[in-house]
Motif scaffolding. Structure first.
Motif, PDB file in Angstrom:
ATOM      1  N   TYR B   3       0.866  -1.186   0.000  1.00 39.72           N
ATOM      2  CA  TYR B   3       0.000   0.000   0.000  1.00 39.72           C
ATOM      3  C   TYR B   3       0.899   1.231   0.000  1.00 39.72           C
ATOM      4  N   PHE B 206       7.201   1.545   3.252  1.00 39.77           N
ATOM      5  CA  PHE B 206       6.232   0.500   3.565  1.00 39.77           C
ATOM      6  C   PHE B 206       6.010  -0.445   2.420  1.00 39.77           C
ATOM      7  N   CYS B 209       8.946  -2.691   1.767  1.00 43.88           N
ATOM      8  CA  CYS B 209       9.103  -3.635   2.865  1.00 43.88           C
ATOM      9  C   CYS B 209       8.076  -4.751   2.762  1.00 43.88           C
ATOM     10  N   CYS B 210       6.841  -4.364   2.449  1.00 46.79           N
ATOM     11  CA  CYS B 210       5.795  -5.373   2.404  1.00 46.79           C
ATOM     12  C   CYS B 210       5.927  -6.273   1.198  1.00 46.79           C
ATOM     13  N   MET B 213       7.912  -9.396   1.807  1.00 50.11           N
ATOM     14  CA  MET B 213       7.372 -10.498   2.616  1.00 50.11           C
ATOM     15  C   MET B 213       6.782 -11.623   1.787  1.00 50.11           C
TER      16      MET B 213
END
Lengths: 583, 213
Positions: B3, B206, B209-210, B213
């Motif tokens: 996002y 963000f 980083c996401c 995952m």
């Protein structure tokens, strides 16, 4: 009296009627009749005399005639008068008679009334005496119920013990039997035992077999252990120092023993007072409290059974009302409904009330649910500090994700508010935490809060924003039964020693507490201008029950010191707490 | 799921006005008549697309009980949006809004976007008029919406409006910042702010980083 009045009214009416009906001949009518008669007569005479008599004679005659007519009339009138007089006297007599009757009736009525009053008074007295009797009997009944409960418990305990003994005996006997068959040099006593056994072989064996089948092999030792624990807690006043019991309870009490263990733990802590509960439970507390409880009753979930019947809800309401009436400082606070619900699932209604009291008054620190909740905020901050010491990386990571809010304190506060009674935590785990909490006190909760963070450390370190952290910590599968062993290992072993500088933590806690209470005081001062805020503020705890719990008296001393000593001596104050926390 | 922005939105209002129901309707699209009372705070998340940007709403559903304000007021810090809920059938919950608004002013970001929401409009026993609520909202610089968590009316759009308004503020600031960066007055690129002191989101960090995952 009314009757008498009615009577007199009736009599008056009767008189009026009589007077109207009775022919009181109107004087005019009678006059006219005499006139008629006289005129008739005069007409006859006129016809016969008119021819031979002169006018003068006629006139003289007519005057005499009129005189006689008048005399006649007079006579008539007098007759009537006398008649009327007679009637009047008769009526007077009648009135007198009726009056007399009336009076006598009045008297009778009065007499009747007085007798009625006497009777009513007697009845009232009787009712009062009956009420007194009833009250006495009610208290007696309560006492009997109490006694009955205690006796029942004793019976249960004795039964359990007997069962254990029977089992142990049979176990020994079977061993002896083996010995006897293997080696013949058994003692005389043993041979007697075996002989006894053999004698009763057919009859008793079935019985003992039944016991064994019912409880099976594995729970045998469990039954023995827990029966011993129950009686141990009941009889041994030094139970908190008993390390074995502590370790046993930390593993969780078997569900069937939980009510008895909880009650045993309660009995040691709190003095039950007869009749206190029933008087408190039926009296409605403050209007706002009543409203809030009514709002929360349908929103309280039952944790063990799906059945949430109106009767159970009624019980829950009574317990919460009684507590709100008893502890006016806390009154009602959301979260208490969950604790009360959990208590009701294990204990009798009245015991649930005492349970709630015990938890809030002596197990939890001051101001957990009351005032501005300084106690719980301080504990939240303390947990955050301890975690910073235990897992600096995790703590730093969480801080970096949300610099505005102390995530650890927020989540920990949420767990403490409901004492782990939450859908995110499996109820069996919750109950095991509760067992240890009831045995050891508040520190267990702090241990578990930290343990949960440590257990999820890897997952939390992978989170890259605060929403993921919250998702992890508030998920529905935060604590599952399979995790229990590992998390309890963290809670009771891996975080030991709590800290080298534990005293430092308590110093922190005390300053946090003082700061929060100071802030709260300022807030209150601000809010006092605001009529909407702090509805419950200012209510002091009621003095209904003079008997305080043991721990409470300790904490109250503690509180006193806290308020009056300067901050520099806080370390001394927490020596007690320190000792408790050290394993 | 990646996002671009993360907005923290607090859900406040008196006990029993339906905050949790609104949250559940918005994030899960469900209405559970047998919900339990919120104690402390509960969390929910939903990502929406605004002007081609993925915006994640982090909803802090707080407890409405008077006593918990001491705890819940700490949660307002760092929030950029607030949904102030009252029950249209209970005037008392509307009167309490004043108090809630002052709490927000005291603890939350001063440029916080606030939406006043009148809930339970499906009930026939309405006692607070739309005009009255609109007057209150306008007077405080908030905007007003009406919802029914039961049938879902207005819930989605209320949250969308809040997020859109926050996004507009953030976007305008970002534009201004870009200019200043170009001008060379600020050497280091930092995250978007509603006020000078508060960070709202760091989109690049963000999302990358996401994605890892």
């Amino acid at each position: 009296m009314r009757k008498a009045k009615k009577l007199t009214k009736r009599i008056k009416k009767a008189f009026e009627l009589e007077s109207s009906i009775l022919p009181v001949p109107p004087p005019r009518k009678s006059l006219s009749s005499t006139e008629l008669r006289s005129s008739q007569r005069s007409s006859h005479e006129d016809v016969s005399i008119e021819s031979d008599e002169s006018d003068s004679a006629r006139s003289s005659r007519s005057s005499t005639k009129s005189e006689t007519a008048l005399a006649l009339e007079n006579e008539n009138l007098q007759e009537q008068l006398s008649l009327m007089m007679i009637k009047l006297t008769e009526k007077d007599k009648l009135i007198h008679e009726l009056d007399a009757k009336n009076r006598s009736l009045d008297e009778q009525l009065r007499e009747g009334e007085s007798t009625m009053r006497l009777w009513i008074n007697q009845l009232k007295n009787e009712i009062l005496t009956l009420k007194d009797d009833n009250k006495k009997k009610e208290t007696a009944l309560l006492a009997y119920q109490e006694q009955n409960m205690l006796l029942n418990e004793e019976i249960l305990e004795l039964n359990g013990r007997r069962k254990c003994e029977v089992m142990q005996a049979s176990f020994h006997a079977s061993q002896n039997h083996r010995k006897y068959s293997e080696a013949s040099d058994s003692s005389l006593l043993e041979s007697f035992l075996i002989e006894d056994d053999e004698e009763q072989n057919t009859s008793v064996d079935e019985d003992s077999e039944f016991v064994l089948v019912a409880d099976q092999e594995a729970p045998d030792t469990e039954t023995c252990v827990w029966e011993e624990t129950v009686s141990g807690i009941k009889n041994n006043r030094n139970w908190p120092n008993n390390n074995n019991v502590k370790l046993l309870i930390r593993q969780g009490v078997p569900p069937r023993f939980r009510p008895r263990i909880w009650r045993a733990l309660m009995n040691d802590q709190i003095v039950l007072r007869l009749g206190l509960y029933s008087s408190l439970a039926n009296e409605p507390p403050h209007e706002d409290v009543v409203k809030q409880i009514a709002l929360d009753l349908p929103r309280t979930k039952r944790w063990l059974l799906n059945d949430y019947s109106p009767q159970f809800r009624e019980k829950l309401r009574r317990v919460l009302w009684a507590f709100a009436n008893y502890n006016k400082e806390i009154g009602y606070c959301q979260g208490l409904n969950r604790i009360a619900c959990l208590a009701l699932e294990h204990l009798y209604e009245e015991d649930a009330f005492y349970f709630l009291r015990l938890v809030t008054e002596s197990f939890l620190p001051q101001d957990y649910y009351s005032g501005n909740m300084c106690g719980i905020r301080a504990d939240g901050a303390l947990i955050s500090e301890i975690l910073r010491d235990k897992a600096p990386r995790l703590s730093e990571h969480l801080r970096s994700l949300d610099p505005h809010v102390d995530t650890v304190a927020t989540v920990a506060t949420n767990w403490l508010l409901i004492i782990f009674i939450d859908p995110s935590i499996d109820i069996t785990v919750t109950l095991k935490i509760w067992d240890a909490f009831l045995f050891e006190g508040n520190k267990v909760l702090i241990r578990w809060c930290i343990a949960i963070f440590l257990y999820h450390e890897d997952k939390l370190l992978k989170c890259c924003d605060s929403s993921q952290v919250m998702q992890t910590l508030r998920s529905n599968k935060l604590l599952e039964p399979k995790d229990f062993d590992r998390i309890q290992n963290y809670a009771y072993n891996r975080i030991n020693p709590f800290s080298k500088n534990l005293s430092f933590f308590f110093l922190i806690k005390s300053t946090i507490h003082e700061k929060t209470s100071c802030d709260a005081f300022l807030e209150q001062q601000c809010n006092s201008m605001n009529p909407l805020a702090n509805l419950s503020a200012g209510n002091k705890k009621s003095e209904l029950d003079p008997i305080k719990t043991k721990r409470q008296s300790k904490t109250s001393k503690f509180r006193y010191q806290k308020r009056h000593k300067p901050t520099s001596k806080t370390t001394v104050r927490y020596e007690d707490e320190l000792r408790k926390l050290r394993l | 799921m990646s996002y671009d922005y993360l907005f923290k939105i607090v859900l406040v209002g008196d006990c029993g006005v339906g905050k949790t129901q609104i949250r559940n309707r918005y994030t899960l699209d469900e209405f559970n008549p047998q919900s339990k009372s919120t104690i402390g705070v509960e969390f929910a998340f939903k990502t929406v697309n605004i002007d081609g940007n993925e915006v994640k709403g982090q909803i802090w559903d707080t407890s409405g009980e008077e006593r918990y304000r001491a705890i819940t007021s700490a949660y307002y810090r760092g929030s950029v949006g607030a949904v102030l809920v009252y029950d249209v059938t209970k005037p008392k919950t509307f009167e309490a809004l004043e108090n809630w608004a002052s709490q927000l002013r005291q603890y939350a970001d001063e440029n916080i976007v606030v939406c006043v929401v009148g809930n339970k409009i499906d009930l026939p026993t309405r006692e607070v008029s739309t005009a009255e609520a609109e007057r209150f909202a306008r007077g405080n610089g908030f905007f007003y919406m009406e919802t029914s968590a039961l049938d879902g009316t207005g819930v989605e759009s209320a949250f969308r409006q809040v997020m859109k308004k926050i996004f507009e503020i953030v976007d305008s600031r970002q534009q201004a910042r870009k200019k200043t960066v170009r001008a060379g007055s600020i050497g280091k690129t930092r995250s978007i702010k509603l006020t000078d002191a508060d960070d709202v989101a760091e989109p690049s960090k963000f999302s990358s980083c996401c994605k890892q995952m």
